[in-house]
Design a protein around this motif. Sequence first.
Motif, PDB file in Angstrom:
ATOM      1  N   GLU A 102     -30.747  16.780  56.701  1.00  0.00           N
ATOM      2  CA  GLU A 102     -30.317  15.725  57.619  1.00  0.00           C
ATOM      3  C   GLU A 102     -31.469  15.180  58.457  1.00  0.00           C
ATOM      4  O   GLU A 102     -31.477  14.000  58.825  1.00  0.00           O
ATOM      5  N   GLN A 103     -32.458  16.053  58.746  1.00  0.00           N
ATOM      6  CA  GLN A 103     -33.526  15.681  59.677  1.00  0.00           C
ATOM      7  C   GLN A 103     -34.722  15.029  58.995  1.00  0.00           C
ATOM      8  O   GLN A 103     -35.678  14.639  59.671  1.00  0.00           O
ATOM      9  N   GLY A 104     -34.696  14.912  57.686  1.00  0.00           N
ATOM     10  CA  GLY A 104     -35.762  14.205  56.992  1.00  0.00           C
ATOM     11  C   GLY A 104     -36.961  15.047  56.610  1.00  0.00           C
ATOM     12  O   GLY A 104     -38.022  14.513  56.277  1.00  0.00           O
ATOM     13  N   PHE A 105     -36.827  16.373  56.622  1.00  0.00           N
ATOM     14  CA  PHE A 105     -37.913  17.238  56.176  1.00  0.00           C
ATOM     15  C   PHE A 105     -37.998  17.241  54.647  1.00  0.00           C
ATOM     16  O   PHE A 105     -36.989  17.044  53.955  1.00  0.00           O
ATOM     17  N   GLU A 106     -39.203  17.485  54.139  1.00  0.00           N
ATOM     18  CA  GLU A 106     -39.342  17.850  52.733  1.00  0.00           C
ATOM     19  C   GLU A 106     -39.071  19.347  52.658  1.00  0.00           C
ATOM     20  O   GLU A 106     -39.662  20.137  53.405  1.00  0.00           O
ATOM     21  N   ILE A 107     -38.172  19.753  51.762  1.00  0.00           N
ATOM     22  CA  ILE A 107     -37.700  21.138  51.736  1.00  0.00           C
ATOM     23  C   ILE A 107     -38.434  21.935  50.666  1.00  0.00           C
ATOM     24  O   ILE A 107     -38.565  21.492  49.518  1.00  0.00           O
ATOM     25  N   MET A 108     -38.883  23.129  51.053  1.00  0.00           N
ATOM     26  CA  MET A 108     -39.511  24.069  50.132  1.00  0.00           C
ATOM     27  C   MET A 108     -38.879  25.450  50.319  1.00  0.00           C
ATOM     28  O   MET A 108     -38.243  25.718  51.336  1.00  0.00           O
ATOM     29  N   PRO A 125     -30.972  24.745  48.588  1.00  0.00           N
ATOM     30  CA  PRO A 125     -30.760  23.547  47.763  1.00  0.00           C
ATOM     31  C   PRO A 125     -31.658  22.403  48.220  1.00  0.00           C
ATOM     32  O   PRO A 125     -31.937  22.252  49.406  1.00  0.00           O
ATOM     33  N   GLY A 126     -32.131  21.654  47.270  1.00  0.00           N
ATOM     34  CA  GLY A 126     -32.995  20.512  47.596  1.00  0.00           C
ATOM     35  C   GLY A 126     -34.465  20.858  47.657  1.00  0.00           C
ATOM     36  O   GLY A 126     -35.298  19.984  47.933  1.00  0.00           O
ATOM     37  N   ALA A 127     -34.824  22.129  47.403  1.00  0.00           N
ATOM     38  CA  ALA A 127     -36.238  22.507  47.438  1.00  0.00           C
ATOM     39  C   ALA A 127     -37.004  21.816  46.321  1.00  0.00           C
ATOM     40  O   ALA A 127     -36.568  21.803  45.163  1.00  0.00           O
ATOM     41  N   VAL A 128     -38.151  21.239  46.669  1.00  0.00           N
ATOM     42  CA  VAL A 128     -38.983  20.553  45.673  1.00  0.00           C
ATOM     43  C   VAL A 128     -40.238  21.348  45.347  1.00  0.00           C
ATOM     44  O   VAL A 128     -41.010  20.957  44.461  1.00  0.00           O
ATOM     45  N   GLY A 129     -40.452  22.451  46.065  1.00  0.00           N
ATOM     46  CA  GLY A 129     -41.638  23.277  45.835  1.00  0.00           C
ATOM     47  C   GLY A 129     -41.441  24.656  46.435  1.00  0.00           C
ATOM     48  O   GLY A 129     -40.446  24.924  47.130  1.00  0.00           O
ATOM     49  N   VAL A 130     -42.393  25.518  46.169  1.00  0.00           N
ATOM     50  CA  VAL A 130     -42.336  26.915  46.608  1.00  0.00           C
ATOM     51  C   VAL A 130     -43.710  27.332  47.112  1.00  0.00           C
ATOM     52  O   VAL A 130     -44.737  26.915  46.560  1.00  0.00           O
TER      53      VAL A 130
END
Length: 436
Positions: A266-272, A311-316
């Motif tokens: 919701e806050q616009g972070f890129e999720i990892m 959910p929504g993670a694009v990287g690790v």
Amino acid sequence: MAQQRKGRRPAGRSHPKGSLTQRRRGFSLWVVLLFIAVACGAWWYFGMHDSNRAAEEKAKPLPQKPQVTQSTADYRPAIDNLATRLVAKLEAEGAKVEGETPVKKEVKWEETGGRIHWSARNLVVTPSRPLDLPKLIDALPDTAGKVTLSEAHEDTWHEDAVERYEVTLKDRPKQDEITMIIAHLYVYPVKATQAAGTEAPQATAPPETPKATPVAGKTAKLAILIDDAGTNLDAQAVYASIGRPFSLAIMPNMANTSAAAAQAAEQGFEIMLHLPMEPVSGSGMEAGTLLTTMSVTDIAGRTKAALAQVPGAVGVNNHQGSKFTADRGAMLPVLQILRDRGLFYVDSATSADSIGSSLAGEMGIATRRNELFIDNDSSVAAICERLRQAAAMAQLDGSALVIGHCRPNTAEAVRQMVPELEAQGIELVYVSQLVG
């Protein structure tokens, strides 16, 4: 005549009225004084005797080895010995140490059907100067097993910011390996001691900021990766309020993992995903940590389970992992999952021996290596100086990737520094914009 001689008093002597009473009073006074003197002497003797006996008990050496029988292993006396030695070493370094009553621990000894007994305690350490804790721990005797120190964790003690360390004892009674956390060290920063009036230690110079010339025709890009999300939602909210691109690495298996992931979206972070991996110390590990001793199937299973929580993670990127990321066989199944899912990998660089980023590159996975931890020193001023160093690195090379943590002081330092960074031509970007 005889009667007269009997009643005659010797010449030169007389008995005035009241003399007998005075003698009696004088005798009584001497008795009282004698009694007081005897009482004081007895008090001194027995008091000193008890004091000496207490000192002897304190000085009496504690057993250094565990008491192992056919079915039980009792480590409590040996752990008391280790704790006494550790406190003495800390105090010799000028630290004030306050200890709580040890808590008795026990667990079933599967090998024998008996019990394993040990104890754990909290030690609150207020140093007067920087401490070399690994060196102090290494100096402890290994008669009860191998003593190790975990990596530092940000924590609080009675609402004060501290660093928490776990002191762990490993042993193999009857060849059955066991691991026991025997102490939690809550270490105040040195500056807290100075505020209490202790003489200030010699200041340590911050890392020198390199002199930089902006790359011609390019805007310098800086990605700040925020680790340990899922532990402090308030700090996460501060980052969100800044209104700039930040990548948030969320820990699995935490109380706020799901909430952090939902709010991040919701806050616009890129999720990892901030994936826990085995450190060299072998202690202080989070639930679900990947271990080098696991099978390929188990490593893959834990990796997939962790990804499912974010959910929504694009990287690790790795949490801890100084041992795991240096093991090619252990890293392969993790990176194969990332490649199959089109995720990138950031090597947190917790070890100079890590092969994570180079192996990911060989496998065709978008990757990059962390170039600087910005909050090893948790003070706002120190973090700001580290961000200036990060900006200089970005200007020299065109871009830089650095790691901070989801902590109040780090969030505040980043908030304060954004205007200064942007005034220097630094563009804050997501991590995904710098991997390749």
